[in-house]
Design a protein around this motif. Structure first.
Motif, short mmCIF file in Angstrom:
data_model
loop_
_atom_site.label_atom_id
_atom_site.label_comp_id
_atom_site.label_asym_id
_atom_site.label_seq_id
_atom_site.Cartn_x
_atom_site.Cartn_y
_atom_site.Cartn_z
N GLU A 61 0.80 -1.22 0.00
CA GLU A 61 0.00 0.00 0.00
C GLU A 61 0.83 1.28 0.00
O GLU A 61 0.40 2.29 -0.51
CB GLU A 61 -0.92 0.01 1.23
CG GLU A 61 -1.88 -1.15 1.29
CD GLU A 61 -3.10 -0.95 0.38
OE1 GLU A 61 -3.54 0.20 0.22
OE2 GLU A 61 -3.58 -1.95 -0.16
N SER A 108 -2.98 -6.98 -2.39
CA SER A 108 -2.96 -6.31 -3.69
C SER A 108 -4.17 -6.71 -4.52
O SER A 108 -4.58 -5.99 -5.41
CB SER A 108 -1.69 -6.66 -4.46
OG SER A 108 -0.57 -6.42 -3.67
N HIS A 125 -10.14 -2.60 -6.29
CA HIS A 125 -9.91 -1.19 -6.08
C HIS A 125 -11.18 -0.46 -5.68
O HIS A 125 -11.14 0.54 -4.98
CB HIS A 125 -9.33 -0.60 -7.36
CG HIS A 125 -8.42 0.53 -7.12
ND1 HIS A 125 -7.21 0.39 -6.48
CD2 HIS A 125 -8.54 1.85 -7.40
CE1 HIS A 125 -6.64 1.55 -6.38
NE2 HIS A 125 -7.41 2.46 -6.93
N ARG A 173 -11.61 0.18 -2.03
CA ARG A 173 -10.77 1.27 -1.52
C ARG A 173 -11.39 2.60 -1.88
O ARG A 173 -11.48 3.51 -1.07
CB ARG A 173 -9.37 1.20 -2.12
CG ARG A 173 -8.56 0.04 -1.63
CD ARG A 173 -7.12 0.20 -2.10
NE ARG A 173 -6.31 -0.89 -1.62
CZ ARG A 173 -6.22 -2.06 -2.23
NH1 ARG A 173 -6.87 -2.26 -3.35
NH2 ARG A 173 -5.48 -3.03 -1.74
N GLU A 174 -11.83 2.71 -3.14
CA GLU A 174 -12.41 3.98 -3.59
C GLU A 174 -13.63 4.32 -2.76
O GLU A 174 -13.86 5.48 -2.44
CB GLU A 174 -12.77 3.88 -5.06
CG GLU A 174 -11.54 3.78 -5.95
CD GLU A 174 -11.83 4.23 -7.37
OE1 GLU A 174 -12.96 4.01 -7.83
OE2 GLU A 174 -10.93 4.80 -8.00
#
Ligand SMILES: Nc1ncnc2c1ncn2[C@@H]1O[C@H](COP(=O)(O)OP(=O)(O)OP(=O)(O)O)[C@@H](O)[C@H]1O
Ligand SMILES: Nc1ncnc2c1ncn2[C@@H]1O[C@H](COP(=O)(O)OP(=O)(O)OP(=O)(O)O)[C@@H](O)[C@H]1O
Ligand SMILES: [Mg+2]
Ligand SMILES: [Mg+2]
Ligand SMILES: O=P([O-])([O-])[O-]
Lengths: 458, 319, 259, 437, 259
Positions: free
Chosen positions: A257, A334, A338, A341-342
């Motif tokens: 991160e 990983s 995404h 997270r957004e």
């Protein structure tokens, strides 16, 4: 050497078969390749498989059964003076015959020499006939397969089903390994349980295999309660995980991160080196550097710390298994989508808040998997424990005392000096079996939990 | 197979390997392969049968047991040649940073037994400091690093030190226990931390002693010899462990080392006889032979001679 | 359908906004005012830069490697890309709802409570409960989920998930809500519910919505901006754009000649 | 909407923003702290790695040199015990040790008693004769002449020269007697002592004499074992991973296999040794101590790792690639061999490396199949008896001779170099795969 | 826009087609004829089962765990779901282009050559070259890539990638080409090129295209089927569907009242 020639000949036949099949298919197809159901090369493979598989199977079977077959035949035809020997003597004589025939040792008597000649000629005849059968099978398979080639032949499907049989067979290796492990443990374990009751072994709280080594000695009788060993295993693995999980996880978080890709690409493989260092090195490190340090520190704090402490072994083992947690967790972190997270950033969360409250929970199944693998490694480790935690089976939760683990006991019991049929040695097998059962159950539970979690996400 | 195979004790391993290397250098035969499996494991392999799949010799840090002889016989290993090769002293030692200690076996018994006699009965060992046993001993915590109960060294230690100390203990005698209970009381070692089972790597024990001057270690004499700059052997009953005291039998804690050979293999596996001859040659196991450099304490001349004849004549083992 | 209203003032204002992804320029000098109290729809063919513009407003593009923003973009007159701006604070003011519903793998309650918690908006549990309930209520979801607040948010249907995400966004009481194709993953019934919700929210929030569906733009927005190849082609009251576009490109797009 | 609600609304907003702002400082501090903790975790782990490597190198580097002693040796045929014979056989069996001893006695004529002579001779390694044998085999003309040789010193001398044991006279516990120390000082003063690269360590097999002990036998043994391990575990592991990930229906049976594989990863390696003993040696009758069997056992040990990593790598291949290929009419197997497998290969290789690294370091299972053994001869095939590197480490670590301490560390260094070479090979291979696509 | 033509015969015919994903039913008794030599467009709101129907025709749903198909579906009168059907052969006859361009990570040449290779369509290298070139040519890509056939297919732009996928699909000379939203990831210019291509291909292939964009459906198709919640609502000539839908649902969707 003979075998080598035979194998080479068969391999040559197989590749020849491939060519034959391919050309035949091309011929059958004529100018329109698409009239063939399968590509010519699949016809080639099919012919090669028909040519090779039966022949190689015969050779393999011969390799497996040759010794017992030879033994039966030679024993059956021994000269009179040898044939009337007692069983053990006969075994010896046969052994000598074999040595004479195969290693060229001088024979001790004429009968032996004669039997050896018989042995040698039998062996030669058998080999030749097997070779003949194999080659004949190969040729026949080749011819038959070639004859059956026609445009509609589903060669690809056939080849693929053979390959998938191989794939399935490969995946059963794991099953067979498991069966093999259980079988190689269970008989000796049963003998052990004839001497020591199962209940005492599973629930006894005292492990003290101090029994007489020689029968003319009147030693104390040992006690074989495995609870302290499993408790010790838990304690040490627990300490190791207490080191490896935070360090590994934090390192993984940092690498995936925060760190630049370059930093990560250097640090990750470097950390993996930790897993490749031989455990003896860790053992010395734990016993000579960490343990005295802890003891001295404890003494300064007024604590009583054993020279061999679970803490020292656990700490060092924790270092060893860091890469299991860091590398595998790095991968799963990983892989967290995404969009999650957004979602958090969009609400105004800081990076660390996002990681702690959204990314980590989402990556949990994978992280649990990596911790499981690390724990597996910790449970299986011997050297560090022997060298730094000692072999005394204390039933304690105090990390400052010496404890021992199941694996360590298995190894010391197996390489020790005691009689091989004393409960002391046999206990190693029982321990192995018990550990196997327990980890199997734990893994089953872990799979369930992970599967359950997984269903919740996608 | 045209190569001798040896299995067995890790204690005898350094000696047999030294002989094997010399033997191989002779150039006539391949260098024997010597495995370190532990005495028990070696016996199991050795006794499993006759033939090139089974070892020709096995090392033992104790004598073969009758049950093992039976097992051997059951598998066709009837004729065994016994070979006593010498002695290995078991030393007690501590770091040179601490003072040298003079133990009696009674001290050691009282310090290490699980239960000790007190006030006419057996009580769990109350001693935590050496000087509680005898004011002449150092005022240090009792901490003995020694082999685990699975090891041959431990067995000999039990027999020679613990049992010896026990027998010389007047309180023990006064208890008037029957044989079995007596033996049990003598040979059970405490498990409360006073005795630390430290594994079989003697080098590690030496290094641990170096790091921990309060501790005493139990291990083979050769390690003491090699590390005499760091550690010092303790006196036992007034005798210091040295080459001479062990050789002369004065030092009370030493044990015989054995190698067993399978007679049925002699003549079939090339070189066994020659290997035995090398082992029993003066330049190997003699007073100044290379085995003594490796820490083996030789038998006295007469005994050596007697064994050499027996061995080279391939005399059968008699229990 | 609402007629254009003019009482809103420019809440977000962009002037000469350019965005680059590495070498590639995605926006070319966009000048656009977004008024408060209205729903603004961004339409245009795929890849024209709608999402890019949207993601500038709450600096979500900061998360994209190599993204670079030039020109000026202000919220209430303050430069969004000023060095001193705290993105965390900015994003608390400018909420976002994404194309694909992305509830956290937590309980429904925790999904909504997440924002208020990190911003420390509730002094005690009761207050937090209050915020969660109000938000779910506003998002039109409370009725459906009030008995199972502790169940996982990922277990809801697509439409419910999207409304959960909206509830989550309004729980932090943002001033602006950005929605990037919020209905593209939903079925018609769920879509209708979300559209209804947008209509209700418009009074209290400034809403910007990106959509591929002109029907949707026509239904929910008061003002519409048409983008093409990274440029803002036309901006105006929705009715005007759909009935009387000024630019031939807009005309072509609206009537289905391309896109 | 009434005006009053709007007012409340706007005041609410302000409060919310204010509240949020008031927490910001604390949150940003927490953010910085978290990042620092993450970095320090990396630093701590790296420090341990550095410490370990530093210790190993510190202990082991000195073993890469070895002390040699210069000596003028008279190669008289009488002392060599060959008389007039000059045949190769005679030269091979000549008494070089005697010649060396004689030269040493001449070098230090003060040593007269038998004990002193023994001590003088003890300065030179018992294996020093190799140098003479080689020289004479190459050039029999030298017989009868006096030549200067650099001979391997005894390990006790080596230890003293390297400073591991004390060279002060008059100290109790010295491995070298005071006289020997004196002679050594004399030799050194004459320039008769040097340290050279320890080529023996890399060219010979095991030995009881530390100065003659080498790693070549175990290196070759490791190469054989690991090649077999690779040849068995890689195809089997990949096939299993492919079957489970691409072909198998998801049901109880595959769940069972999965649990099994995970469990095998937790089985202590010594138990695999027992399995090898029972199956490969006792049931299949394979030879003891052979790299073949060792390789097979190690293959079983690293199989679970390869399977687990392989499945993860296969999972990571996007389904769109599978769909694309299947949509063109590729069969399931073609989809896998033509597209999925090449894409998953880097990940599979990584798993293989992890498994092989584990296999490279294992000792305990090899104990059961007879590979923990003293083996001098360099194995010529995987069926010959052989040790492997970790076994050599294990055996040397337990040897009494002091000089084995540094050699143990040297063996570990060689093992790590082996590991690095293996990793590098796989990384290059992986690069190639990555470039091809 | 083309008028409906009637010279085509039913190439693909479904009767009472039902599809289940595990418990969930995605298609409810669909009866639909697809004629050869025409472009058939499938439209309808998100999640209505367009992709599901499409993926039945080349049995792509076989790859989905737990997917189950009932009812009859025939290609040239042969049951597609018959036990003896070799899916590999079926898929060679029924090609597919996906929503997201998914070129293989191989060279452009190998991307196109892959299909002909596994089907043994070329006897030698020259013939293979010929096939590759023709396919690229037909897909309108040759001009742009002929100098870099050995470069990776993943290095192309989105529109080029999609055309590469089309070239790849037509290289195996299928009889039917299925396209699942082939332009949704493309910009207007790329979209126009692909649409042109579809128009050209229609003479030689039976084409079924799923699209979200009614404009696109109107531009490229001759017949249109409208799906809603897993049911086929209406099917007819494109012009008729867009100008004079028979069903109120269709009417509502076309005019943007929902979807
Ligand atoms: N992370 C990125 N890196 C590089 N280019 C990007 C990135 N994100 C978007 N782009 C490019 O920027 C341009 C604008 O993208 P954007 O996502 O804003 O389009 P959009 O109008 O939202 O399209 P859609 O309707 O398909 O979502 C496109 O050409 C796109 O390829
Ligand atoms: N693999 C699957 N497992 C379970 N349900 C699925 C799966 N694939 C599709 N569905 C469901 O089947 C229904 C029809 O899906 P389908 O993909 O055919 O819709 P669509 O019309 O293509 O929608 P879109 O326009 O969004 O692509 C949807 O409700 C979807 O959620
Ligand atoms: Mg977008
Ligand atoms: Mg779809
Ligand atoms: O290895 P030992 O049997 O001598 O302990």
């Amino acid at each position: 050497m003979q075998l080598f020639i035979l194998t080479a000949a068969l391999l040559a036949l197989i590749s020849f078969g491939y060519g034959v099949g391919r050309r035949r298919a091309l011929a059958v197809a004529g100018p329109n390749l698409r009239s063939l159901h399968s590509l010519p090369r699949y016809h080639g493979y099919l012919v090669a498989l028909w040519c090779g598989l039966p022949a190689l199977a015969v050779v393999a079977a011969w390799l497996a059964f040759e010794p017992s077959l030879l033994h039966a035949l030679v024993i059956g035809a021994l000269p009179a003076d040898l044939a009337q020997l007692s069983d053990e003597r006969l075994a010896l004589a046969y052994n000598e015959v074999r040595n004479v025939a195969r290693y060229g040792h001088p024979a001790s008597s004429d009968s032996i020499a004669e039997a050896a000649r018989h042995y040698a000629s039998l062996r030669q005849t058998m080999f030749l006939s097997v070779a003949a059968i194999a080659v004949a099978l190969a040729v026949a398979g080749l011819a038959a397969a070639r004859a059956r080639i026609h445009a509609g032949l589903r060669a690809r499907n056939r080849v693929e089903s053979i390959v998938s049989i191989f794939l399935i067979a490969a995946s059963t290796v794991a099953i067979f390994t498991t069966i093999g492990i259980v079988l190689s443990l269970v008989f000796e374990s049963l003998r052990f349980f004839q001497m020591v009751p199962v209940t005492e072994f599973l629930f006894g709280t005292s492990w003290s295999p101090q029994m007489a080594i020689r029968e003319d000695q009147v030693g104390s009788s040992g006690s074989f309660g495995a609870v302290p060993l499993f408790a010790g295993t838990m304690l040490i693995a627990g300490i190791a995980l207490a080191v490896a999980v935070p360090l590994g996880l934090l390192a993984a978080i940092y690498m995936s991160e925060y760190a630049a890709p370059k930093f990560r690409s250097v640090v990750k493989p470097l950390l993996e080196v930790l897993a490749g260092i031989p455990t003896v090195v860790y053992g010395f490190f734990a016993a000579l550097t960490v343990a005295p340090f802890i003891r001295d520190l404890g003494a300064k704090l007024g604590l009583s710390v054993a020279s061999e402490s679970a803490l020292a072994a656990g700490l060092v083992m924790g270092i060893m298994i860091i890469p299991f947690v860091s590398s595998l967790s790095d991968d799963v972190i990983s892989a967290v989508p995404h969009s999650l997270r957004e979602g958090a950033y969009g609400l105004g969360a800081t990076k660390s808040e996002t990681i702690k409250q959204v990314v980590l929970p989402a990556a949990l199944p994978g992280i649990v998997g990596s911790i499981l693998l690390a724990a597996s490694r910790a449970i299986g480790e011997t050297m560090i424990v022997v060298m730094a935690a000692g072999l005394a089976a204390n039933l304690t939760a105090n990390p400052l005392e010496a404890v021992t683990t199941v694996t360590t006991q298995i190894v010391t019991l197996l390489v020790g000096d005691q009689e091989f049929d004393s409960p002391k040695t046999l206990a190693a097998f029982a321990l192995g079996l018990a550990l196997f059962g327990i980890t199997l159950a734990l893994n089953g539970i872990a799979l369930r939990i992970v599967n359950k979690y997984r269903e919740k996400y996608d | 197979r045209d190569q001798i195979r040896v299995v067995g004790s890790s204690t005898v391993y350094p000696f047999t390997t030294a002989v094997a290397e010399q033997f191989g250098k002779g150039g006539k035969f391949k260098t024997p392969v010597v495995e370190s499996t532990g005495t028990g494991g070696g016996m199991k392999l050795f006794c499993s049968g006759v033939g090139p799949d089974f070892p020709d010799l096995t090392n033992a840090s104790r004598r073969i047991k009758s049950s093992e002889v039976e097992f051997c016989a059951k598998n066709g290993v009837a004729d065994i040649v016994e070979m006593k090769i010498g002695y290995d002293g078991i030393a007690l030692a501590n770091s040179k940073k601490a003072k040298r200690v003079h133990f009696t076996r009674n001290h050691l018994f009282l310090a290490l037994a699980k239960d000790v006699p007190q006030g006419g009965k057996l009580v769990p060992n109350p001693y935590t400091m050496w000087n509680q046993i005898d004011p002449s001993l150092p005022a240090a915590k009792i901490e003995v690093l020694g082999p685990p109960p699975t090891s041959g060294t431990r067995d000999s230690f039990n027999e020679m030190v613990m049992e010896g100390g026990c027998k010389s203990n007047a309180d023990m005698k006064a208890l008037n226990l029957d044989d079995k209970a007596h033996a049990k009381a003598c040979m059970t070692i405490r498990e409360d931390g006073g005795y630390v089972e430290a594994g079989e790597n003697d080098n590690l024990i030496v290094q641990k002693l170096d790091a921990n001057p309060a501790a005493v270690g139990v291990f083979g004499y050769s390690y003491l010899e090699q590390n005499a700059d760091k550690i010092q052997g303790s006196f036992i009953d007034g005798i210091e462990p040295t080459f001479d005291t062990i050789a002369s039998g004065k030092y009370p804690v030493s044990r015989a080392m054995f190698v067993y050979a399978k007679k049925a293999h002699v003549g079939q596996i090339p070189g066994i006889k020659e290997f035995l001859a090398e082992y029993t040659s003066e330049k190997a196991w003699g007073k100044t032979g290379y085995l003594s450099d490796k820490g083996l304490v030789p038998m006295v001349d007469a005994e050596r001679k007697e064994w050499a004849t027996k061995i080279n004549g391939l005399e059968n083992l008699k229990m | 359908m609402n007629t254009a209203n003019t009482n809103g003032t420019a809440k977000v204002r962009s002037r000469g906004l350019e965005v680059f992804y590495g070498e590639k320029q995605a926006l070319f000098g966009v000048d656009l005012d977004i008024r408060s109290g209205e729903v603004t729809a961004l339409i245009g063919p795929s890849g024209c830069g709608k999402s890019t513009f949207l993601r500038c407003i709450n600096r979500m593009n900061d998360l994209v490697d190599g993204a670079k923003v030039n020109g000026s973009l202000t919220l209430d007159g303050d430069d969004i890309y000023h060095r001193e701006v705290d993105v965390v604070q900015l994003r608390a003011k400018v909420g976002m709802v994404f194309q694909k519903p992305n509830p956290f793998p937590k309980s429904i309650y925790d999904n909504v409570a997440y924002g208020p918690r990190i911003h420390g908006m509730a002094a005690d549990q009761a207050e937090l409960d209050e915020i969660v309930m109000t938000s779910l209520e506003k998002a039109g979801l409370l009725g459906e989920v009030k008995d199972r607040l502790q169940e996982s948010g990922t277990g809801l249907s697509g439409g419910q998930q999207q409304r959960l995400c909206i509830a989550r966004a309004i729980a932090v009481e943002p001033e602006v809500i950005l929605m990037d194709e919020p209905c593209s993953a939903l079925d018609p019934i769920a879509t209708a519910k979300v559209e209804e919700l947008i209509d209700e929210l418009r009074d209290n929030y400034t809403i910007v919505i990106v959509t591929h569906s002109m029907q949707q733009a026509a239904r929910v927005s008061q003002r519409t901006a048409f983008f093409h190849l990274g440029k803002l082609i036309e901006m105006g009251d929705t009715e005007q754009i759909f009935t009387n576009p000024q630019q031939p490109l807009t005309q072509g797009y609206i009537t289905g000649r391309f896109g | 909407m009434t005006e009053s609600t709007q007012l409340i609304r706007s005041s609410d907003t302000r409060t919310a923003a204010q509240i949020a702002a008031s927490h910001l400082k604390r949150r940003h501090a927490a953010e910085r702290r978290f990042k620092a903790i993450g970095l320090s975790a990396v630093v701590v782990a790296m420090t341990f790695l550095g410490l370990l490597l530093f210790t190993i190198l510190g202990n082991g580097l000195s073993a890469f040199t070895q002390t040699y002693v210069k000596l003028d040796v008279t190669l008289s045929p009488e002392l060599l015990g060959i008389g007039e014979q000059r045949t190769a056989e005679a030269l091979a069996t000549a008494d070089y040790g005697g010649v060396i001893k004689d030269a040493m006695y001449k070098r230090f004529p003060a040593a007269q008693s038998r004990a002193e002579k023994r001590e003088v001779a003890g300065l030179i390694s018992s294996g020093a004769d190799m140098a003479l044998r080689k020289a004479l085999a190459a050039n029999p003309e030298l017989i009868g002449t006096t030549q200067t040789f650099w001979l391997v010193a005894d390990d006790t001398v080596d230890m003293a020269i390297k400073g591991y044991t004390s060279r002060q006279t008059g100290q109790e516990g010295n491995r070298l007697s005071d006289k020997q120390l004196g002679w050594l000082a004399e030799l050194e003063a004459d320039g008769g002592v040097t340290r050279r690269f320890n080529s023996i360590l890399f060219s010979s097999g095991d030995s009881r004499e530390p100065e003659l002990a080498g790693l070549w036998g175990s290196v070759v043994g490791s190469v054989f074992s690991l090649l077999i391990t690779l040849a068995v575990s890689f195809p089997l592991g990949v096939a299993t991973a492919i079957y489970l990930e691409e072909f198998a229906p998801k049901n109880k049976w595959t769940d069972l296999i999965e649990v099994n594989i995970n469990n095998l990863a937790a089985v202590p390696s010594v138990v695999f040794g027992l399995l090898g003993l029972a199956v490969f040696l006792n049931f299949l009758g394979m030879p003891r101590s052979a790299p073949l069997v060792g390789g097979l056992v190690l293959a079983l040990i690293c199989l679970p790792t390869i399977i687990i990593a392989g499945r993860a790598a296969l999972k990571a291949v996007p389904p769109s690639i599978r769909e694309a290929a299947a949509g063109l009419g590729a069969s399931k197997l073609q989809v896998v061999t033509d597209h999925v497998l090449p894409l998953a290969m880097p990940g599979i290789l990584t798993g293989t490396i992890l498994g092989m690294a584990h296999a490279l370091g294992e000792t305990a299972p090899l104990l059961m199949i007879g590979m923990v053994a003293f083996i001098v001869d360099i194995p010529a095939s995987p069926l010959d008896p052989s040790a492997v590197l970790p076994v050599q480490v294990y055996l040397w670590a337990d040897s009494p001779e002091r000089a084995f301490v540094e050699r143990t560390s040297a063996a570990i260094i060689v093992l790590l170099i082996f590991l690095a070479a293996m990793n590098l090979g796989a990384i290059l291979l992986r690069k190639k795969f990555e470039r091809r696509w």
